[in-house]
Design a protein around this motif. Sequence first.
Motif, PDB file in Angstrom:
ATOM      1  N   ARG A   1      46.498  31.437  21.036  1.00  0.00           N
ATOM      2  CA  ARG A   1      45.980  31.289  19.670  1.00  0.00           C
ATOM      3  C   ARG A   1      46.315  29.915  19.092  1.00  0.00           C
ATOM      4  NH1 ARG A   1      47.478  37.229  17.349  1.00  0.00           N
ATOM      5  NH2 ARG A   1      45.806  38.346  18.432  1.00  0.00           N
ATOM      6  N   LYS A   2      47.535  29.456  19.327  1.00  0.00           N
ATOM      7  CA  LYS A   2      47.914  28.122  18.846  1.00  0.00           C
ATOM      8  C   LYS A   2      47.056  27.046  19.506  1.00  0.00           C
ATOM      9  CE  LYS A   2      52.692  29.323  17.838  1.00  0.00           C
ATOM     10  NZ  LYS A   2      54.093  29.138  18.236  1.00  0.00           N
ATOM     11  N   LEU A   3      46.825  27.198  20.792  1.00  0.00           N
ATOM     12  CA  LEU A   3      45.993  26.242  21.527  1.00  0.00           C
ATOM     13  C   LEU A   3      44.555  26.273  21.018  1.00  0.00           C
ATOM     14  CD1 LEU A   3      46.141  24.221  23.846  1.00  0.00           C
ATOM     15  CD2 LEU A   3      45.655  26.090  25.405  1.00  0.00           C
ATOM     16  N   GLN A   4      44.042  27.475  20.742  1.00  0.00           N
ATOM     17  CA  GLN A   4      42.689  27.607  20.216  1.00  0.00           C
ATOM     18  C   GLN A   4      42.576  26.949  18.844  1.00  0.00           C
ATOM     19  OE1 GLN A   4      40.204  29.380  22.014  1.00  0.00           O
ATOM     20  NE2 GLN A   4      38.863  28.317  20.590  1.00  0.00           N
ATOM     21  N   ASP A   5      43.583  27.111  17.991  1.00  0.00           N
ATOM     22  CA  ASP A   5      43.581  26.467  16.677  1.00  0.00           C
ATOM     23  C   ASP A   5      43.563  24.951  16.806  1.00  0.00           C
ATOM     24  OD1 ASP A   5      43.581  28.924  15.430  1.00  0.00           O
ATOM     25  OD2 ASP A   5      45.755  28.925  15.044  1.00  0.00           O
ATOM     26  N   LYS A   6      44.342  24.416  17.755  1.00  0.00           N
ATOM     27  CA  LYS A   6      44.341  22.970  17.974  1.00  0.00           C
ATOM     28  C   LYS A   6      42.979  22.482  18.437  1.00  0.00           C
ATOM     29  CE  LYS A   6      49.205  22.346  19.092  1.00  0.00           C
ATOM     30  NZ  LYS A   6      50.162  21.911  20.119  1.00  0.00           N
TER      31      LYS A   6
ATOM     32  N   THR B   1      36.324  26.405  26.805  1.00  0.00           N
ATOM     33  CA  THR B   1      36.759  27.768  27.084  1.00  0.00           C
ATOM     34  C   THR B   1      38.186  27.734  27.610  1.00  0.00           C
ATOM     35  OG1 THR B   1      35.878  27.699  29.321  1.00  0.00           O
ATOM     36  CG2 THR B   1      34.437  28.568  27.606  1.00  0.00           C
ATOM     37  N   ILE B   2      38.942  28.767  27.283  1.00  0.00           N
ATOM     38  CA  ILE B   2      40.339  28.873  27.708  1.00  0.00           C
ATOM     39  C   ILE B   2      40.472  30.091  28.604  1.00  0.00           C
ATOM     40  CG2 ILE B   2      42.724  29.159  26.960  1.00  0.00           C
ATOM     41  CD1 ILE B   2      41.923  27.934  24.294  1.00  0.00           C
ATOM     42  N   ASN B   3      40.951  29.876  29.830  1.00  0.00           N
ATOM     43  CA  ASN B   3      41.168  30.957  30.782  1.00  0.00           C
ATOM     44  C   ASN B   3      42.626  30.967  31.224  1.00  0.00           C
ATOM     45  OD1 ASN B   3      38.419  31.737  30.867  1.00  0.00           O
ATOM     46  ND2 ASN B   3      38.013  30.009  32.218  1.00  0.00           N
ATOM     47  N   LEU B   4      43.085  32.127  31.633  1.00  0.00           N
ATOM     48  CA  LEU B   4      44.454  32.304  32.102  1.00  0.00           C
ATOM     49  C   LEU B   4      44.486  32.149  33.618  1.00  0.00           C
ATOM     50  CD1 LEU B   4      47.193  33.138  30.835  1.00  0.00           C
ATOM     51  CD2 LEU B   4      46.652  35.461  31.509  1.00  0.00           C
ATOM     52  N   GLU B   5      45.484  31.416  34.115  1.00  0.00           N
ATOM     53  CA  GLU B   5      45.671  31.241  35.555  1.00  0.00           C
ATOM     54  C   GLU B   5      47.131  31.462  35.907  1.00  0.00           C
ATOM     55  OE1 GLU B   5      44.490  27.488  37.095  1.00  0.00           O
ATOM     56  OE2 GLU B   5      42.451  28.160  37.447  1.00  0.00           O
ATOM     57  N   PHE B   6      47.351  31.932  37.122  1.00  0.00           N
ATOM     58  CA  PHE B   6      48.705  32.109  37.635  1.00  0.00           C
ATOM     59  C   PHE B   6      48.925  31.127  38.771  1.00  0.00           C
ATOM     60  CE2 PHE B   6      47.330  36.358  36.199  1.00  0.00           C
ATOM     61  CZ  PHE B   6      48.201  36.501  35.140  1.00  0.00           C
ATOM     62  N   GLY B   7      50.113  30.534  38.815  1.00  0.00           N
ATOM     63  CA  GLY B   7      50.454  29.606  39.882  1.00  0.00           C
ATOM     64  C   GLY B   7      50.828  30.344  41.157  1.00  0.00           C
ATOM     65  N   LYS B   8      51.192  29.581  42.156  1.00  0.00           N
ATOM     66  CA  LYS B   8      51.614  30.164  43.428  1.00  0.00           C
ATOM     67  C   LYS B   8      52.969  30.834  43.248  1.00  0.00           C
ATOM     68  CE  LYS B   8      49.208  26.818  46.278  1.00  0.00           C
ATOM     69  NZ  LYS B   8      49.334  25.804  47.313  1.00  0.00           N
ATOM     70  N   PRO B   9      53.233  31.899  43.994  1.00  0.00           N
ATOM     71  CA  PRO B   9      54.538  32.569  43.874  1.00  0.00           C
ATOM     72  C   PRO B   9      55.667  31.697  44.415  1.00  0.00           C
ATOM     73  CG  PRO B   9      53.103  33.747  45.413  1.00  0.00           C
ATOM     74  CD  PRO B   9      52.334  32.599  44.879  1.00  0.00           C
ATOM     75  N   SER B  10      56.769  31.684  43.687  1.00  0.00           N
ATOM     76  CA  SER B  10      57.950  30.950  44.140  1.00  0.00           C
ATOM     77  C   SER B  10      58.729  31.818  45.122  1.00  0.00           C
ATOM     78  CB  SER B  10      58.821  30.586  42.939  1.00  0.00           C
ATOM     79  OG  SER B  10      59.366  31.765  42.364  1.00  0.00           O
TER      80      SER B  10
END
Length: 87
Positions: free
Chosen positions: A64-69, A3-12
């Motif tokens: 999408r590119k990552l999912q295709d890979k 599964t592919i999920n989106l994450e955000f890093g810590k604020p700079s």
Amino acid sequence: MATINLEFGKPSQKGERKVYFLIQSGNSKKRIPTTVKVTASDISRNGKDIKDTKKAFAIESIRRKLQDKLYEMSYDLTADDVDARYI
């Protein structure tokens, strides 16, 4: 399947956050960094969606590119589900 999920890093110091994809399969996890950075005003109140359409389309294109890979790897390597360790 992974599964592919989106994450955000810590604020700079500038208030920008890096965007990552978290790939999970079974007990293994891997974070894939992207070149996209978002600010607090680009993220919706629930913290999961991106308001800026240009950045959202760029992230979706990368996903999408990552999912295709992932699909290619699942057929080439194991003919089964792909584990995040192989990515």
